[in-house]
Write a protein that holds these residues in place. Structure first.
Motif, short mmCIF file in Angstrom:
data_model
loop_
_atom_site.label_atom_id
_atom_site.label_comp_id
_atom_site.label_asym_id
_atom_site.label_seq_id
_atom_site.Cartn_x
_atom_site.Cartn_y
_atom_site.Cartn_z
N GLN A 160 3.68 5.39 -9.18
CA GLN A 160 4.71 6.40 -9.44
C GLN A 160 6.09 5.89 -9.01
OE1 GLN A 160 5.83 9.12 -11.18
NE2 GLN A 160 4.17 10.32 -10.35
N ARG A 191 4.04 7.21 -15.11
CA ARG A 191 3.04 6.42 -14.41
C ARG A 191 2.15 5.62 -15.36
NH1 ARG A 191 1.68 10.70 -12.58
NH2 ARG A 191 -0.16 11.28 -11.41
N HIS A 199 0.81 -1.22 0.00
CA HIS A 199 0.00 0.00 0.00
C HIS A 199 0.84 1.27 0.00
CE1 HIS A 199 -3.53 -2.54 1.27
NE2 HIS A 199 -4.02 -1.80 0.30
N SER A 220 3.64 3.31 -4.54
CA SER A 220 2.74 3.85 -5.57
C SER A 220 3.22 3.44 -6.96
CB SER A 220 2.68 5.37 -5.46
OG SER A 220 3.91 5.93 -5.88
N LYS A 225 -2.34 -2.67 -10.45
CA LYS A 225 -1.36 -2.85 -9.41
C LYS A 225 -1.55 -4.21 -8.73
CE LYS A 225 0.23 -0.44 -5.22
NZ LYS A 225 -0.21 0.47 -4.13
#
Lengths: 227, 227, 227, 227
Positions: free
Chosen positions: D30, D40, D25, D28, D50
């Motif tokens: 990114q 991204r 979590h 990211s 993801k």
DNA sequence: TATGAATGAGCGTTCATTCAT
DNA sequence: AATGAATGAACGCTCATTCAT
């Protein structure tokens, strides 16, 4: 972050306008996004933070003011002429970049320490130039043996304060305002003969509708009470 | 709400200080309560809202400035003397009520429309008095035939801006600052003989350590960088 | 912040539960507030930050584990007995403070550096105690000349991992689990005679419904897939 | 989506590394893109989501663990040998696929229900194999009549937990760690004669500088404190 | 008078994901 | 394959204000 794209410039323009009208803290990213018909999060594709916006606006204004006085120094021959040019340059920045200049005076203190210090350096340099300009005039014998600090401060105060009341929609061009101040600062109230602003006075008086407050009001801006 | 109790005055004092240091929007009721060792909510036993605090601070400052120029008018005989007294009175308010005066200049625009208008009335009256003072001097022949608007604006700008740089801890008393400005405004840069401020210049110069920047800095206040 | 009020304890309890079920990062302040039928901002009347919650949960767990082994050391006479008591104490903490213990193992690494270091100190002390316990047994001749590091690690791993599968609703008490591990760790797989857990084996086998996974599953927790 | 391209593998590798270091979590898209010097959005040319990344990482780890125990079963002759091989295989996966293994243990619970169930099936199978291995040893008379559930759990806990502290940069090879655990599990603490790990103990002791904490620390990983 | 718990809106910012290019 | 602008929801947290006590 891209340093300069069309979108980014739009954001800076809108931010400048809103920061001037409502103040930095009272302007939300939502406000800025609304004007651009964007989601508030979308702004962050173009900028890093709200504070970055403030810094960039303030920094650009600082550069413009600095440029103005440097040029006045270079291009003027006598101290008298340089002072006139410096006043005119300052007024030009205020007239041509109203939002930016206003934010420069009002909101710079909300920058965090390191950024604020970078601006402070430029402010200090600007003021130093003004003092040098006056001191040079005294040295040359063009001016009385006044304290350059006070004299520079008087001139600077006059034009610094102008962001509060000057409006490009008013009857006076920035050059005319600068000239009026230059006349007063150079000659004083108690002097010989008629001032250079005799004709200006008539014009300004004629155009001044009651309530619109040019010049003399330390006046309210548009937009401040909107929220 | 009780209009004036000891607690209420404490709150106003603290609020004035914080509003000056951090700005109205950046000051929270929590900040104010903290300083008084009170709970946030407890403030509302004494005031109605945060905005009320701002209004009262700004309104009191407006009254002080007005009072100053009215007395200068009454007590001065010549235009010259009245101008000197008016400058001195303005500087006194700035020196004696630094927080209040600073908030008056910086934060008044965050008042909502109706309250802001009430302040605007007092500002307008104050500026009108300045113009009358100059106009009267021109009429009497004490001053050149300058535009009273510009001349009043020059004087007012000088002292208005002073809240930005004047510090009671500095080497100059408010009266000395006022005198220096009066000299310059009355005589101008290109005048005859030595200025009245010759001695002041020395003192200011001697005391001004670089970085402390009085007078001449359009400078940063304390407290602004707290966050 | 008040260190301990009823409301604050409620928040910690709920946070512990949610952090265990969903993980620290996947638990929002909204989630916590919802359970307490509060607005998400209202939590901040009782706590400073989400991370404070995590720290307090993890810190309390660390203290409980430490207390357990200290008491085991004090109250046990032989190394054998101390090891049994230490295992039992560890299992007790897991059983009695399931959420807290689970968060201690899983989420502590999300603490920021300084807080994580404070926990690390306690973890290190706890593990050192285990090694001393084993080393002492070797010195006394109760244990083989094993490496205390590995032996302590084996015992610790067994009970550390228990937070993953142990359920108070299962058929085994924490004491029984501890005893079974103690028997295995002390005697090993290749030994003489029947283990002390012969009877336990029967019970556990009888109660283990397929899918409920006691003991042996490195298993899934409840709640994890909720979002 | 293409199941396997060079780019996709790069993404999986980077994701595994980051998921281990920071958690699922807290990582990211990114972060992942940054490491690959990609935007991204570009990741989505190679993957669907993801969560797909997490699933694939966890699934591959599960397969590796399963493969390990299947081979241990096939290639070992005695229960004793199989247990040694199984421990070694498990340690090998942890050593050779550190990121993947770590994510398998720590982050699998963040999968949504259906994906998590698919992993659960493999975990259950893996644990069942361990129990069979022990049960077979009891049946053959190689092991005491211990509860296979507890014995398997003890062995599994030891190596499961290893992902928390094992570092390939430490002084011990995965095989050596496995051997040390095997010795302890087979012989127990109270056995006859010197353990097989006598020499290892010396080496580990010599190499373990205080603070580096292998083995024995349930310790902090690198990377966790990055923010 | 003062407390302290609570509200409800809003803050600046980050997120996984989409999509036209 | 990759970009970069955009979305829309959510995040942790702060705010001025209310109100029962």
């Amino acid at each position: 972050m891209p340093r300069s794209t069309a979108r980014r410039e739009e954001i800076l323009t809108v931010a400048g306008e809103l920061f001037r009208q409502k103040g930095y803290h009272a302007t939300s990213m939502q406000d800025i996004a609304d004007r651009l018909q964007l989601q508030r999060g979308s702004l962050y594709a173009h900028i890093d933070s709200k504070e970055e916006l403030l810094f960039e606006i303030v920094d650009r204004a600082a550069d413009r003011f600095l440029e103005g006085i440097e040029r006045a120094w270079r291009e003027g021959r006598t101290a008298r002429e340089r002072l006139r040019r410096a006043l005119a340059a300052h007024m030009s920045v205020i007239a041509d970049h109203r939002d930016t200049a206003s934010v420069f005076f009002h909101e710079w203190r909300f920058l965090r320490d390191d950024l604020r210090r970078r601006i402070q350096v430029k402010r200090d340099r600007y003021e130093a130039r003004w003092r040098e300009l006056v001191a040079d005039g005294v040295r040359r014998g063009e001016f009385r043996a006044v304290d350059p600090r006070f004299a520079a401060l008087l001139a600077l105060s006059a034009v610094n304060w102008a962001y509060q009341w000057y409006s490009p929609e008013g009857p006076l061009s920035p050059a005319e305002v600068a000239e009026a101040f230059a006349d007063l600062i150079l000659q004083g109230l108690e002097g010989r003969g008629a001032p250079a602003t005799a004709e200006l006075a008539a014009r300004a008086g004629a155009a001044a509708s009651p309530g619109s407050a040019p010049p003399g009001a330390a006046g309210a801006d548009d937009g401040a009470g909107s929220r």
